[in-house]
Design a protein around this motif. Sequence first.
Motif, PDB file in Angstrom:
ATOM      1  N   ALA A 275      13.593  -6.414  -2.045  1.00 34.47           N
ATOM      2  CA  ALA A 275      12.337  -5.917  -1.492  1.00 34.47           C
ATOM      3  C   ALA A 275      12.616  -5.390  -0.094  1.00 34.47           C
ATOM      4  CB  ALA A 275      11.296  -7.029  -1.448  1.00 34.47           C
TER       5      ALA A 275
ATOM      6  N   GLU B 184       5.610  -0.953   7.821  1.00 30.18           N
ATOM      7  CA  GLU B 184       4.944  -0.110   6.817  1.00 30.18           C
ATOM      8  C   GLU B 184       3.747   0.617   7.426  1.00 30.18           C
ATOM      9  OE1 GLU B 184       5.956   0.633   3.802  1.00 30.18           O
ATOM     10  OE2 GLU B 184       7.711  -0.672   3.912  1.00 30.18           O
TER      11      GLU B 184
ATOM     12  N   THR C 142       7.110  -5.096  -9.129  1.00 26.91           N
ATOM     13  CA  THR C 142       7.383  -3.792  -8.515  1.00 26.91           C
ATOM     14  C   THR C 142       7.103  -3.742  -7.015  1.00 26.91           C
ATOM     15  OG1 THR C 142       5.155  -3.014  -9.089  1.00 26.91           O
ATOM     16  CG2 THR C 142       6.932  -2.575 -10.672  1.00 26.91           C
ATOM     17  N   GLU C 143       6.350  -4.710  -6.495  1.00 23.69           N
ATOM     18  CA  GLU C 143       6.119  -4.772  -5.058  1.00 23.69           C
ATOM     19  C   GLU C 143       5.767  -6.191  -4.650  1.00 23.69           C
ATOM     20  OE1 GLU C 143       2.997  -2.038  -4.068  1.00 23.69           O
ATOM     21  OE2 GLU C 143       1.410  -3.403  -4.685  1.00 23.69           O
ATOM     22  N   TRP C 144       6.087  -6.517  -3.411  1.00 25.68           N
ATOM     23  CA  TRP C 144       5.770  -7.828  -2.861  1.00 25.68           C
ATOM     24  C   TRP C 144       4.696  -7.668  -1.788  1.00 25.68           C
ATOM     25  CZ3 TRP C 144      10.818 -10.989  -1.542  1.00 25.68           C
ATOM     26  CH2 TRP C 144      11.602 -11.108  -2.693  1.00 25.68           C
TER      27      TRP C 144
ATOM     28  N   LYS D 106       7.878  -2.241  -1.401  1.00 27.34           N
ATOM     29  CA  LYS D 106       8.442  -1.878  -2.701  1.00 27.34           C
ATOM     30  C   LYS D 106       9.692  -2.709  -3.003  1.00 27.34           C
ATOM     31  CE  LYS D 106       5.435   1.348  -3.555  1.00 27.34           C
ATOM     32  NZ  LYS D 106       4.451   1.153  -4.645  1.00 27.34           N
ATOM     33  N   THR D 107       9.983  -2.813  -4.298  1.00 28.84           N
ATOM     34  CA  THR D 107      11.188  -3.512  -4.728  1.00 28.84           C
ATOM     35  C   THR D 107      12.045  -2.588  -5.583  1.00 28.84           C
ATOM     36  OG1 THR D 107      10.249  -4.352  -6.797  1.00 28.84           O
ATOM     37  CG2 THR D 107       9.917  -5.683  -4.811  1.00 28.84           C
TER      38      THR D 107
ATOM     39  N   GLN E 143       2.160  -4.335   1.743  1.00 30.80           N
ATOM     40  CA  GLN E 143       2.830  -4.264   0.449  1.00 30.80           C
ATOM     41  C   GLN E 143       4.165  -3.554   0.633  1.00 30.80           C
ATOM     42  OE1 GLN E 143       0.204  -6.461  -0.657  1.00 30.80           O
ATOM     43  NE2 GLN E 143       1.333  -5.726  -2.454  1.00 30.80           N
TER      44      GLN E 143
END
Length: 307
Positions: free
Chosen positions: A175, A89, A107-109, A141-142, A139
């Motif tokens: 994710a 990332e 919504t995110e991990w 996204k999922t 972080q």
Amino acid sequence: MKKLFVLTASLTVAAQVAFAQIKLPQASPGAMIMQTVGTTDMTVTYSRPSLKGRAALGNQTPLAPYGQLWRTGANGATSFKATTDVMVEGQKLPAGTYSVFTIPAETEWTLIFNKDATASSDESAPNGYKKEQDALRVQIKTEKTSRPVQTFAISFSDLTDSTAKLNFEWAEARAMANLKVDVVTNAQANVEKAVADKPEDAGVLQAAANWNLSKNRNLDQALAWVDKSIGLKETYSNVWTKAQILAKMGKVTEALPLAQKALTLGEASNDPIFKFFKEGIQKGVTEYQAQVAALPVKAVKGKKKKV
């Protein structure tokens, strides 16, 4: 009585040791996935829990609830190993082996790489996870899966020669972490190491020269390598490589006779591989002839005079 207790305890320990030596089915079997991206090998080792009618990845679910540190698998620590630096990332993760933890959310991990490769998710344990040992936190996204994933899975996807996605899938969630490697820098380091390790190997020298040629970088170095390769053992292949390097450097009047020589050497070599190169060399000869013909007469004569 005391002797009987000691004997019973000893037998229990012995039985446990013997049991551990027997390979039996596991509720969450181990798995390992290795993926090469460019010249970088990435290996994930983990155990795969299954839902078995339970809920996972939600508010107060029995498995991997939102907002809590998760070992991202079952049994022991999940590990991630990379042979070179990797950008996760957009942030640098140095080459090495790490334990992988996550903090799932809707919504995110939060994806965590910890320097203790065997860290436990029990933070109170002697080898428990310690935040100060984190090498990287990002972080990710999922998205919702098309159907429930019964057994937890880690995978690589969307591969190019320098990028990939690292995916975590379970229940109804996926994710995804974006990975990137500096493939040119890594490959160049491998090339230079190969030449340093085998400086008198004609094949290695030619391969190194071809790499620089393919990336149009450091052509002077490529020319020096291929000249040494030819000096050790002249072949149609390394002569053709030199012709291409010279042409790339704008020295087409020098490239043309070498391309012609490569064609002659190839025809006489009885090398069955030559047939795969012949068309390319012939095309090169034709192109170089056209380029030489287009040069001002003065430039061509001047070049001949210099030779």
